[in-house]
Write a protein that holds these residues in place. Structure first.
Motif, short mmCIF file in Angstrom:
data_model
loop_
_atom_site.label_atom_id
_atom_site.label_comp_id
_atom_site.label_asym_id
_atom_site.label_seq_id
_atom_site.Cartn_x
_atom_site.Cartn_y
_atom_site.Cartn_z
N ARG A 4 0.83 -1.20 0.00
CA ARG A 4 0.00 0.00 0.00
C ARG A 4 0.86 1.25 0.00
NH1 ARG A 4 -4.67 -1.41 4.43
NH2 ARG A 4 -4.75 -3.63 4.04
N PHE A 5 0.27 2.33 -0.40
CA PHE A 5 0.93 3.61 -0.30
C PHE A 5 -0.05 4.58 0.35
CE2 PHE A 5 -1.25 6.04 -3.60
CZ PHE A 5 -1.86 5.04 -4.33
N THR A 6 0.48 5.67 0.84
CA THR A 6 -0.38 6.66 1.46
C THR A 6 -0.56 7.84 0.52
OG1 THR A 6 1.51 7.66 2.54
CG2 THR A 6 0.26 6.04 3.80
N GLN A 7 -1.74 8.37 0.52
CA GLN A 7 -2.03 9.55 -0.30
C GLN A 7 -2.94 10.45 0.51
OE1 GLN A 7 -3.81 8.72 -4.10
NE2 GLN A 7 -4.15 10.85 -4.57
N CYS A 8 -2.72 11.75 0.40
CA CYS A 8 -3.56 12.68 1.11
C CYS A 8 -4.83 12.90 0.30
CB CYS A 8 -2.84 14.02 1.31
SG CYS A 8 -1.51 13.92 2.51
N CYS A 9 -5.96 12.79 0.97
CA CYS A 9 -7.24 13.01 0.31
C CYS A 9 -7.31 14.46 -0.17
CB CYS A 9 -8.37 12.73 1.29
SG CYS A 9 -9.99 13.19 0.65
N LEU A 22 -4.60 -0.37 -6.92
CA LEU A 22 -5.68 0.56 -7.26
C LEU A 22 -5.15 1.84 -7.90
CD1 LEU A 22 -7.94 0.19 -4.10
CD2 LEU A 22 -8.26 -0.82 -6.34
N LEU A 23 -3.85 1.88 -8.16
CA LEU A 23 -3.28 3.06 -8.79
C LEU A 23 -3.97 3.36 -10.12
CD1 LEU A 23 0.56 2.75 -8.20
CD2 LEU A 23 -0.89 4.67 -7.59
N GLY A 24 -4.31 4.63 -10.31
CA GLY A 24 -4.95 5.05 -11.54
C GLY A 24 -6.45 4.80 -11.58
N ARG A 25 -6.96 4.21 -10.50
CA ARG A 25 -8.38 3.93 -10.45
C ARG A 25 -9.04 4.85 -9.42
NH1 ARG A 25 -8.96 -2.56 -10.57
NH2 ARG A 25 -11.11 -1.97 -10.87
N THR A 26 -10.34 4.97 -9.55
CA THR A 26 -11.07 5.83 -8.63
C THR A 26 -11.30 5.11 -7.30
OG1 THR A 26 -12.18 6.91 -10.47
CG2 THR A 26 -13.19 7.14 -8.29
N VAL A 27 -10.90 5.77 -6.23
CA VAL A 27 -11.09 5.20 -4.89
C VAL A 27 -11.88 6.19 -4.04
CG1 VAL A 27 -8.97 3.86 -5.03
CG2 VAL A 27 -8.93 6.15 -4.06
N ARG A 33 -15.31 10.04 2.35
CA ARG A 33 -16.00 9.31 1.28
C ARG A 33 -15.93 10.02 -0.07
NH1 ARG A 33 -17.04 4.71 3.75
NH2 ARG A 33 -17.92 4.87 5.81
N ALA A 34 -15.09 11.02 -0.18
CA ALA A 34 -14.91 11.66 -1.47
C ALA A 34 -14.19 10.71 -2.42
CB ALA A 34 -14.10 12.95 -1.29
N GLU A 35 -14.53 10.76 -3.68
CA GLU A 35 -13.89 9.90 -4.65
C GLU A 35 -12.82 10.66 -5.42
OE1 GLU A 35 -16.84 8.12 -7.08
OE2 GLU A 35 -17.48 6.72 -5.52
N PHE A 36 -11.71 10.00 -5.66
CA PHE A 36 -10.63 10.61 -6.41
C PHE A 36 -9.79 9.50 -7.02
CE2 PHE A 36 -9.31 9.94 -2.09
CZ PHE A 36 -8.03 9.40 -2.20
N VAL A 37 -8.89 9.89 -7.91
CA VAL A 37 -8.06 8.89 -8.59
C VAL A 37 -6.81 8.64 -7.76
CG1 VAL A 37 -6.73 8.37 -10.66
CG2 VAL A 37 -8.93 9.59 -10.84
N ALA A 38 -6.54 7.40 -7.46
CA ALA A 38 -5.35 7.04 -6.70
C ALA A 38 -4.12 7.23 -7.57
CB ALA A 38 -5.44 5.58 -6.25
N GLN A 39 -3.17 7.99 -7.06
CA GLN A 39 -1.95 8.22 -7.83
C GLN A 39 -0.81 8.60 -6.88
OE1 GLN A 39 -2.72 11.48 -10.47
NE2 GLN A 39 -3.69 12.71 -8.89
N LEU A 40 0.38 8.27 -7.29
CA LEU A 40 1.55 8.64 -6.51
C LEU A 40 1.86 10.10 -6.77
CD1 LEU A 40 3.75 5.53 -7.31
CD2 LEU A 40 2.58 6.00 -5.18
N ASP A 41 2.16 10.84 -5.70
CA ASP A 41 2.52 12.24 -5.90
C ASP A 41 3.92 12.48 -5.38
OD1 ASP A 41 0.22 12.84 -3.29
OD2 ASP A 41 2.38 12.67 -3.08
N SER A 42 4.40 13.70 -5.52
CA SER A 42 5.79 14.01 -5.19
C SER A 42 6.07 13.89 -3.71
CB SER A 42 6.13 15.41 -5.68
OG SER A 42 5.25 16.36 -5.11
N GLU A 43 5.04 14.04 -2.88
CA GLU A 43 5.23 13.96 -1.43
C GLU A 43 5.07 12.53 -0.94
OE1 GLU A 43 2.70 16.68 0.48
OE2 GLU A 43 3.34 18.38 -0.73
#
Ligand SMILES: [Zn+2]
Length: 80
Positions: A4-9, A22-27, A33-43
């Motif tokens: 797993r990786f962590t991402q800020c909502c 789930l990278l690149g998919r909507t989570v 419960r907001a939906e957004f696309v899972a992606q790796l960011d610079s942080e």
């Protein structure tokens, strides 16, 4: 076992753990419960392997500790 990786909502700003599959998919955010696309960011920190398989909300501080422990154990494995 999952990686797993962590991402800020982007909506509530809280950290959530997302499986790398789930990278690149909507989570959906576990908190708001907001939906957004899972992606790796610079942080992004290194992926956390062996994250606790818990259904409760992960504590950001404990997740951090787990990541540090995982790193230190990996370092020890390399040295030995
Ligand atoms: Zn959120």
């Amino acid at each position: 076992m999952s990686v797993r990786f962590t991402q800020c909502c982007p909506t509530c700003g809280r950290r959530i753990q997302i499986q790398t599959t789930l990278l690149g998919r909507t989570v959906a955010c576990q908190h708001c419960r907001a939906e957004f696309v899972a992606q790796l960011d610079s942080e992004q920190e290194a992926p956390v392997v062996n994250a606790p398989a818990s259904s409760v909300e992960p504590d950001p501080l404990m997740a951090r500790v787990d990541a540090l422990l995982a790193q230190s154990s990996q370092d020890a494995a390399v040295r030995s």
